[in-house]
Write a protein that holds these residues in place. Sequence first.
Motif, PDB file in Angstrom:
ATOM      1  N   VAL A 503       0.848  -1.208   0.000  1.00 52.15           N
ATOM      2  CA  VAL A 503       0.000   0.000   0.000  1.00 52.15           C
ATOM      3  C   VAL A 503       0.878   1.249   0.000  1.00 52.15           C
ATOM      4  CG1 VAL A 503      -1.690   1.312   1.330  1.00 52.15           C
ATOM      5  CG2 VAL A 503      -1.964  -1.147   1.078  1.00 52.15           C
ATOM      6  N   TYR A 504       1.979   1.212   0.735  1.00 47.88           N
ATOM      7  CA  TYR A 504       2.933   2.325   0.729  1.00 47.88           C
ATOM      8  C   TYR A 504       3.490   2.535  -0.683  1.00 47.88           C
ATOM      9  CZ  TYR A 504       7.260   4.899   1.727  1.00 47.88           C
ATOM     10  OH  TYR A 504       8.277   5.817   1.718  1.00 47.88           O
ATOM     11  N   GLU A 505       3.894   1.433  -1.344  1.00 53.39           N
ATOM     12  CA  GLU A 505       4.456   1.515  -2.695  1.00 53.39           C
ATOM     13  C   GLU A 505       3.454   2.102  -3.680  1.00 53.39           C
ATOM     14  OE1 GLU A 505       7.040  -2.624  -2.110  1.00 53.39           O
ATOM     15  OE2 GLU A 505       5.185  -2.592  -3.282  1.00 53.39           O
ATOM     16  N   LEU A 506       2.194   1.778  -3.487  1.00 59.20           N
ATOM     17  CA  LEU A 506       1.153   2.213  -4.417  1.00 59.20           C
ATOM     18  C   LEU A 506       1.126   3.725  -4.569  1.00 59.20           C
ATOM     19  CD1 LEU A 506      -1.251   1.530  -6.227  1.00 59.20           C
ATOM     20  CD2 LEU A 506      -2.690   1.478  -4.172  1.00 59.20           C
ATOM     21  N   GLY A 507       1.286   4.446  -3.473  1.00 55.39           N
ATOM     22  CA  GLY A 507       1.258   5.898  -3.538  1.00 55.39           C
ATOM     23  C   GLY A 507       2.365   6.453  -4.399  1.00 55.39           C
ATOM     24  N   TYR A 508       3.558   5.881  -4.272  1.00 52.15           N
ATOM     25  CA  TYR A 508       4.696   6.356  -5.070  1.00 52.15           C
ATOM     26  C   TYR A 508       4.454   6.107  -6.552  1.00 52.15           C
ATOM     27  CZ  TYR A 508       9.417   6.953  -6.869  1.00 52.15           C
ATOM     28  OH  TYR A 508      10.496   7.378  -7.597  1.00 52.15           O
ATOM     29  N   ILE A 510       1.622   5.665  -8.244  1.00 52.86           N
ATOM     30  CA  ILE A 510       0.559   6.501  -8.810  1.00 52.86           C
ATOM     31  C   ILE A 510       1.096   7.897  -9.105  1.00 52.86           C
ATOM     32  CG2 ILE A 510      -1.651   7.640  -8.334  1.00 52.86           C
ATOM     33  CD1 ILE A 510      -2.457   5.204  -6.703  1.00 52.86           C
ATOM     34  N   SER A 511       1.915   8.410  -8.213  1.00 53.86           N
ATOM     35  CA  SER A 511       2.401   9.788  -8.342  1.00 53.86           C
ATOM     36  C   SER A 511       3.527   9.927  -9.360  1.00 53.86           C
ATOM     37  CB  SER A 511       2.883  10.295  -6.976  1.00 53.86           C
ATOM     38  OG  SER A 511       1.832  10.276  -6.027  1.00 53.86           O
ATOM     39  N   TYR A 512       4.389   8.913  -9.469  1.00 55.47           N
ATOM     40  CA  TYR A 512       5.599   9.087 -10.273  1.00 55.47           C
ATOM     41  C   TYR A 512       5.753   8.102 -11.429  1.00 55.47           C
ATOM     42  CZ  TYR A 512       6.891  11.984  -6.288  1.00 55.47           C
ATOM     43  OH  TYR A 512       6.897  12.951  -5.314  1.00 55.47           O
ATOM     44  N   ARG A 513       5.188   6.887 -11.318  1.00 56.46           N
ATOM     45  CA  ARG A 513       5.340   5.894 -12.390  1.00 56.46           C
ATOM     46  C   ARG A 513       4.022   5.175 -12.625  1.00 56.46           C
ATOM     47  NH1 ARG A 513      10.928   2.955 -10.500  1.00 56.46           N
ATOM     48  NH2 ARG A 513       9.531   2.353  -8.803  1.00 56.46           N
ATOM     49  N   PRO A 514       3.037   5.848 -13.243  1.00 55.20           N
ATOM     50  CA  PRO A 514       1.713   5.229 -13.428  1.00 55.20           C
ATOM     51  C   PRO A 514       1.762   3.886 -14.142  1.00 55.20           C
ATOM     52  CG  PRO A 514       1.645   7.573 -13.934  1.00 55.20           C
ATOM     53  CD  PRO A 514       3.087   7.233 -13.750  1.00 55.20           C
ATOM     54  N   SER A 515       2.742   3.693 -15.020  1.00 55.68           N
ATOM     55  CA  SER A 515       2.818   2.422 -15.750  1.00 55.68           C
ATOM     56  C   SER A 515       3.231   1.268 -14.842  1.00 55.68           C
ATOM     57  CB  SER A 515       3.811   2.535 -16.915  1.00 55.68           C
ATOM     58  OG  SER A 515       5.124   2.792 -16.443  1.00 55.68           O
ATOM     59  N   TRP A 516       3.714   1.574 -13.632  1.00 54.55           N
ATOM     60  CA  TRP A 516       4.140   0.532 -12.693  1.00 54.55           C
ATOM     61  C   TRP A 516       3.089   0.285 -11.603  1.00 54.55           C
ATOM     62  CZ3 TRP A 516       9.898  -0.282 -11.254  1.00 54.55           C
ATOM     63  CH2 TRP A 516      10.690  -0.249 -12.406  1.00 54.55           C
ATOM     64  N   VAL A 517       1.968   0.943 -11.663  1.00 57.73           N
ATOM     65  CA  VAL A 517       0.961   0.820 -10.601  1.00 57.73           C
ATOM     66  C   VAL A 517       0.511  -0.619 -10.425  1.00 57.73           C
ATOM     67  CG1 VAL A 517      -1.430   1.405 -10.013  1.00 57.73           C
ATOM     68  CG2 VAL A 517       0.166   3.198 -10.672  1.00 57.73           C
ATOM     69  N   LYS A 518       0.508  -1.384 -11.502  1.00 59.37           N
ATOM     70  CA  LYS A 518       0.044  -2.771 -11.419  1.00 59.37           C
ATOM     71  C   LYS A 518       0.917  -3.606 -10.486  1.00 59.37           C
ATOM     72  CE  LYS A 518       0.518  -3.539 -15.866  1.00 59.37           C
ATOM     73  NZ  LYS A 518       1.243  -2.338 -16.357  1.00 59.37           N
ATOM     74  N   ILE A 519       2.173  -3.209 -10.271  1.00 60.35           N
ATOM     75  CA  ILE A 519       3.072  -4.023  -9.442  1.00 60.35           C
ATOM     76  C   ILE A 519       2.617  -4.019  -7.977  1.00 60.35           C
ATOM     77  CG2 ILE A 519       5.444  -4.380  -8.679  1.00 60.35           C
ATOM     78  CD1 ILE A 519       6.404  -3.181 -11.317  1.00 60.35           C
ATOM     79  N   PRO A 520       2.495  -2.861  -7.320  1.00 58.16           N
ATOM     80  CA  PRO A 520       1.994  -2.916  -5.938  1.00 58.16           C
ATOM     81  C   PRO A 520       0.541  -3.373  -5.848  1.00 58.16           C
ATOM     82  CG  PRO A 520       2.234  -0.631  -6.656  1.00 58.16           C
ATOM     83  CD  PRO A 520       2.896  -1.490  -7.698  1.00 58.16           C
ATOM     84  N   LEU A 521      -0.283  -3.057  -6.861  1.00 60.80           N
ATOM     85  CA  LEU A 521      -1.671  -3.519  -6.821  1.00 60.80           C
ATOM     86  C   LEU A 521      -1.739  -5.045  -6.825  1.00 60.80           C
ATOM     87  CD1 LEU A 521      -3.590  -1.040  -9.164  1.00 60.80           C
ATOM     88  CD2 LEU A 521      -4.022  -1.454  -6.730  1.00 60.80           C
TER      89      LEU A 521
END
Length: 558
Positions: A503-508, A510-521
Amino acid sequence: MLISQPMTSDTAWRDSHSDPQFWAMLAQTLLPPYVNTCRWFAGKARPQTGFSVKTVHTLALSDGDIAYLLILEAAYADGRPEKYLLPISFLTDHTTHTLSFQPASVPEKARISDDITIGKETGMLIDAIYDDRFRAVLFTAIYQNQTMPQTDGTLTFHRGKGLDEGDEQLPSRVLPVDSSNSAMTFGDKYFLKLYRKLFQETNPEVDMVAFLTDESSFDHIPAFGGSIIWQGNDRPDITLGMVQRMVPNDKDSWMQTGDYLNDFLYAVPQRLFAIREDVFDKVELLGRRTGEMHCALYKPSKPNAPTDPAFEPEPFTDEYREFMINRLEDLLERRYALLIDNYTKLDLQAQRLAWVFMEAKEMIDTFIADFRTRPLSSQRIRIHGDYHLGQVLATENDFVIIDFEGEPESSIAERKIKHSPLKDVAGMIRSYHYAVSAKLFNSVETDELNPDHLQRVSDRWFYLIRDTFLDAYLDVFGAPHPLFKNNSEINFLLLIYLLEKAVYELGYEISYRPSWVKIPLKGIIDVVREIEKIRLSDGEVTPHVPMLQTGLLQTKRE
């Protein structure tokens, strides 16, 4: 950037420590433009209201000259002021002949002023780490366990077990690395880190490295060579620097894992699933080293050998549970809001994962509430606190664990909170997940492959590596062990920390690397799947709390 107008002072350099007007003038003229060019100064983006020199420490150099250690305060329009350490040295024609270097060789970034008159001498004012006389004084003082009384408190230099006899005087240099601290080497054998941003208590890294070196047999860290502490009469001690042994290494484990993943990556388009055997060997070894580190940090008091209270194991208290619950609930609330605001910017795969995550809110809330009351007999200890593949150096045949400062965004007090060591384990597991996901989803070799297929392949690699690491880690402790009551508590606590980390990673992302959001999700969904298993095994399925909506993730297989 140097200011154009020269500054002058009637007070001689060696008497300047008692001239408040000199330091006020320096803080108003030369220091603001200089400090704002320094990588270690964290306040560049904040509206500043001024600098002031709060404390001046004096260090006698080997040739009879002196250097000063300034405690510099930066004040801001909003928020609390910050304190920084700035050592300064004055190079003149009189001192040049005693130096083993020439002032012209001092790099531009070290020059506070090229032309300053202090007393009757004109010269160059520099950051003293670039003065080899200053570096020598620091190292010698540590080697000799010196104490230096100052106007405000005492500078205390502690020698650790990591310094060898006969190494009192070694050639030194400044490492050309811009970071939040300053790094110097001595004889290419020892590494001295000078902490620039200061906190009103000892640095957790020094506490941890000193404890592991002096109180245990765990030798897979750069050994503790010593520290520099500013002791005051009416406040906690403040850490100014630390010495460690230098460790020859090829790369960190993030880079090493990336190398291993290249072989895996090249096989994926051929529909081959290949992991070399030595990859498992390395993962097992890191799992064992991690377990050994935590065993070294587990040191309960004995009748005639009390443990430092800062390292005494503790139970899962109500206070700790509330701390973790408040942290998780705050993180979740902010991440839900971020996802809603940015949902349309996500790719289709990330949108599906986000929808399942948000639909699982009640289940997650119930899980967190269970943490408040569930009986737990496992114990908590001091841990690394920011554990991932980038914090492990790969030597020729082993690993060395580094950087015990803790989470960069946490306060010093929070970094010293005792957790289950499974929090470190969760950090490493998440790091492996990032390694494979980043490699498969961001490589030209896999551009044409179906994202759902890539996700399944990624999962298979990750689950094998995760289980290999975790099995090797737990084997170190044996069963039972006071840190872990049983497998049920291990599984429950690991999920708490995995959820917090993802959940902590998700915030980063979303804010800086939207293409990587799937990883913490994806990491969060994996945790929720396991939460669902716990609910079923506990026989406590609450009717009004829906089960995980896995149907939203199902897609047509090729």
